[in-house]
Design a protein around this motif. Structure first.
Motif, PDB file in Angstrom:
ATOM      1  N   HIS A  84      49.886  19.445  18.903  1.00 56.78           N
ATOM      2  CA  HIS A  84      49.080  19.532  17.684  1.00 56.78           C
ATOM      3  C   HIS A  84      50.008  19.311  16.274  1.00 56.78           C
ATOM      4  CE1 HIS A  84      44.841  20.450  15.956  1.00 56.78           C
ATOM      5  NE2 HIS A  84      45.699  20.836  14.988  1.00 56.78           N
ATOM      6  N   VAL A  85      49.266  18.880  15.186  1.00 54.27           N
ATOM      7  CA  VAL A  85      50.000  18.880  13.642  1.00 54.27           C
ATOM      8  C   VAL A  85      48.906  19.336  12.964  1.00 54.27           C
ATOM      9  CG1 VAL A  85      51.480  16.935  14.619  1.00 54.27           C
ATOM     10  CG2 VAL A  85      49.313  16.513  13.723  1.00 54.27           C
ATOM     11  N   GLU A  86      49.454  20.320  11.919  1.00 57.87           N
ATOM     12  CA  GLU A  86      48.644  20.925  11.065  1.00 57.87           C
ATOM     13  C   GLU A  86      49.392  20.947   9.657  1.00 57.87           C
ATOM     14  OE1 GLU A  86      45.153  22.365  10.061  1.00 57.87           O
ATOM     15  OE2 GLU A  86      45.672  22.019  12.299  1.00 57.87           O
ATOM     16  N   LEU A 133      49.043  26.496  21.007  1.00 52.68           N
ATOM     17  CA  LEU A 133      48.096  25.259  20.760  1.00 52.68           C
ATOM     18  C   LEU A 133      48.154  24.870  19.405  1.00 52.68           C
ATOM     19  CD1 LEU A 133      45.315  25.978  23.150  1.00 52.68           C
ATOM     20  CD2 LEU A 133      47.279  24.858  23.734  1.00 52.68           C
ATOM     21  N   ARG A 134      47.956  25.863  18.443  1.00 52.12           N
ATOM     22  CA  ARG A 134      47.960  25.464  17.010  1.00 52.12           C
ATOM     23  C   ARG A 134      48.529  26.535  16.286  1.00 52.12           C
ATOM     24  NH1 ARG A 134      41.768  23.447  16.425  1.00 52.12           N
ATOM     25  NH2 ARG A 134      42.631  22.127  14.638  1.00 52.12           N
ATOM     26  N   TRP A 160      49.475  31.943  11.222  1.00 55.53           N
ATOM     27  CA  TRP A 160      48.563  32.239  12.499  1.00 55.53           C
ATOM     28  C   TRP A 160      48.856  31.231  13.400  1.00 55.53           C
ATOM     29  CZ3 TRP A 160      44.888  36.213  12.430  1.00 55.53           C
ATOM     30  CH2 TRP A 160      44.807  36.900  11.116  1.00 55.53           C
ATOM     31  N   LEU A 161      48.727  31.866  14.585  1.00 54.97           N
ATOM     32  CA  LEU A 161      48.799  31.048  15.846  1.00 54.97           C
ATOM     33  C   LEU A 161      47.787  31.153  16.756  1.00 54.97           C
ATOM     34  CD1 LEU A 161      52.470  32.159  16.301  1.00 54.97           C
ATOM     35  CD2 LEU A 161      51.851  29.820  15.345  1.00 54.97           C
ATOM     36  N   THR A 162      47.097  30.072  17.318  1.00 49.91           N
ATOM     37  CA  THR A 162      46.332  30.106  18.213  1.00 49.91           C
ATOM     38  C   THR A 162      46.773  29.710  19.724  1.00 49.91           C
ATOM     39  OG1 THR A 162      45.127  28.237  17.811  1.00 49.91           O
ATOM     40  CG2 THR A 162      44.382  30.083  16.844  1.00 49.91           C
ATOM     41  N   PHE A 201      39.624  24.984  21.166  1.00 52.41           N
ATOM     42  CA  PHE A 201      39.032  24.734  20.115  1.00 52.41           C
ATOM     43  C   PHE A 201      39.114  25.683  19.175  1.00 52.41           C
ATOM     44  CE2 PHE A 201      36.661  23.007  23.687  1.00 52.41           C
ATOM     45  CZ  PHE A 201      36.658  21.528  23.542  1.00 52.41           C
ATOM     46  N   ASN A 202      39.419  26.756  19.159  1.00 55.11           N
ATOM     47  CA  ASN A 202      39.584  28.024  18.183  1.00 55.11           C
ATOM     48  C   ASN A 202      40.560  27.808  17.332  1.00 55.11           C
ATOM     49  OD1 ASN A 202      37.907  29.684  19.654  1.00 55.11           O
ATOM     50  ND2 ASN A 202      39.604  30.818  20.747  1.00 55.11           N
ATOM     51  N   HIS A 203      40.320  27.589  15.924  1.00 52.47           N
ATOM     52  CA  HIS A 203      41.248  27.440  14.917  1.00 52.47           C
ATOM     53  C   HIS A 203      41.173  28.319  13.767  1.00 52.47           C
ATOM     54  CE1 HIS A 203      37.971  24.825  14.111  1.00 52.47           C
ATOM     55  NE2 HIS A 203      38.172  24.976  12.749  1.00 52.47           N
TER      56      HIS A 203
END
Length: 464
Positions: free
Chosen positions: A265-267, A305-306, A316-318, A355-357
């Motif tokens: 993932h990228v954010e 994951l994100r 914040w990390l999920t 899907f959690n973000h």
């Protein structure tokens, strides 16, 4: 779905109920509890999607977990058997639509296969249990097929993500409308500081003008998982293909730093930097200038994951915890001041780790967005009441007015002004499809990406 039987009676399918309206005016109704216990209804799943009756009178039911047929004595179930090396069966267990052909021929459309997975084309079962598939290689406009209908000349009509097709003698004749996307499955709507809008699809990226017209399309270098756009540069996560970068007018190029890494993932992070979440760890930077984020050790069997940067600078990390898919549960962490704090995930959200973000409002408060609901964090998670069905929320963001836009799977689009919810409708109908992404542009345009209906652009002037 509805089908007429050979004796003139009617069969009806809706979610977890099967109904039969007989010619004598009586009803036979199989509700969820009956489907689970009645030996006459031994279906692979109680979530029913479609029904068809072939010319021999055999009833075919499409479910979320396979296909069932009833020839007058008992139900028989048909599954995807590729996991046991049987390649001639169904390509997916998600049976979106069915159509009966000559004899006991049956056609299936898998839609988005329940999760937007790899599209398969149109499946056909003839006189034997072997299945064959018509795909783009045979002329189909798109392998993502949402509906099938028999024609008048033993042919078949298929509605795909890129137009209509007539199928006859193993070949498809496409009817593609002009200025059409290659696929109606929009992974994300990308916007940047300059107001440029892109639609990210599984195989291409489309650039849009302010009026909603397609300016240009660009082929993607490989299959992707996620993407973002910053200062005119597009970054896409390609799993084991690393990280790819795009800037007009150049073509895609590979970021060599991630050549041997799996990018999940990228954010956006801060300024011109972004997070790249990899199986190998978390990285911060931009093309040509990356550094690892030195996180404390995660619990065993935990995978990120994100990652999301809060306005105060915390991360914040999920992610997920567990070895096997059936055991994996969502986890959440807050990294601040060199400390890693695990935050309990609301129980209903634990099954939705991919899907959690996290999003942030104007007061810099973190919110957890999950298909199971939307939660505000203030020492613990507090659920925000929404008008959307639980399990359907896949997109949400706070706009510049601090209004919360929320899109769902087949539940429409709603906006929350801090006091009440309001539904945004198109021609007096809910916004259709599985909404995957919602963004606003600087020109007060709302862009909505869906997994099955393409992209919508709405001028908000005079509406809000």
């Amino acid at each position: 779905d509805i089908a007429r039987d050979s004796d003139g009676s009617m069969w009806f399918v809706k979610e977890n109920a099967l109904s039969h309206y007989r010619t004598d005016g009586a009803w036979e109704i199989f509700h969820k509890d009956i489907l689970l216990t009645n030996p006459r209804a031994g279906f692979p799943a109680v979530n029913l999607l479609s029904i068809a009756i072939d010319r021999t009178g055999t009833k075919w039911l499409g479910t979320v977990n396979g296909l069932s047929r009833y020839a007058g004595a008992s139900w028989q179930n048909v599954y995807n058997r590729e996991r046991i090396a049987i390649q001639s069966g169904l390509k997916s267990n998600w049976i979106e639509r069915l159509a009966a052909g000559p004899g006991n021929t049956i056609w299936v459309a898998h839609g988005n296969s329940g999760s937007g997975s790899t599209p398969t084309g149109v499946g056909c079962r003839g006189e034997t249990d072997a299945w064959t598939y018509i795909t783009e290689a045979d002329g189909l406009p798109s392998n993502r097929v949402y509906c099938v209908r028999p024609g008048a000349d033993n042919d078949l009509w298929a509605g795909t993500g890129r137009g209509l097709a007539r199928i006859a003698n193993g070949q498809a004749e496409p009817f593609i409308p002009p200025s059409c996307l290659a696929d109606n499955h929009v992974l994300a709507v990308l916007t940047d500081e300059a107001g440029q809008v892109y639609a990210l699809l599984p195989r291409e990226m489309a650039a849009y003008d302010a009026a909603g017209g397609i300016l240009q399309t660009y082929q993607l270098p490989h299959a992707i998982r996620a993407g973002i756009k910053m200062h005119g540069t597009v970054y896409i996560a390609g799993m084991d293909r690393g990280l790819s970068v795009f800037q007009k007018p150049a073509q895609w190029r590979e970021d060599s730093f991630f050549r041997h890494k799996t990018v999940l993932h990228v954010e956006k992070a801060a300024d011109e930097k972004l997070f790249a979440v990899c199986r190998e760890g978390l990285y911060l930077g931009k093309e040509g200038a990356w550094s690892a984020v030195a996180l404390p050790a995660l619990p065993l069997q935990t995978h990120l994951l994100r990652a999301f940067k809060s306005p105060q600078g915390a991360i914040w990390l999920t992610g997920e915890h567990g070895l096997h898919n059936t055991e994996k549960r969502a986890v959440c962490f807050l990294y601040s001041g060199d400390r890693l704090l695990q935050i309990d995930v609301p129980p209903l959200c634990r099954q939705y780790s991919p899907f959690n973000h996290i999003i942030f409002d104007a007061q810099e408060t973190p919110w957890l967005v999950s298909p199971a609901g939307i939660y505000q964090y203030q020492q613990s998670w507090q659920e925000l009441s929404t008008p959307l069905p639980r399990g359907s929320i896949y997109a949400a963001f706070w706009d510049e007015r601090n209004w919360l836009w929320t899109g769902s799977r087949d539940g429409g689009l709603f906006v929350y002004d801090g006091h009440s919810w309001r539904e945004l409708r198109l021609n007096n109908h809910p916004v259709p499809g599985w909404i995957t992404s919602v963004q606003t542009s600087k020109t007060n345009q709302l862009w909505i990406g869906t997994a099955d209906q393409g992209i919508f652009q709405i001028d908000l002037k005079g509406i809000l």
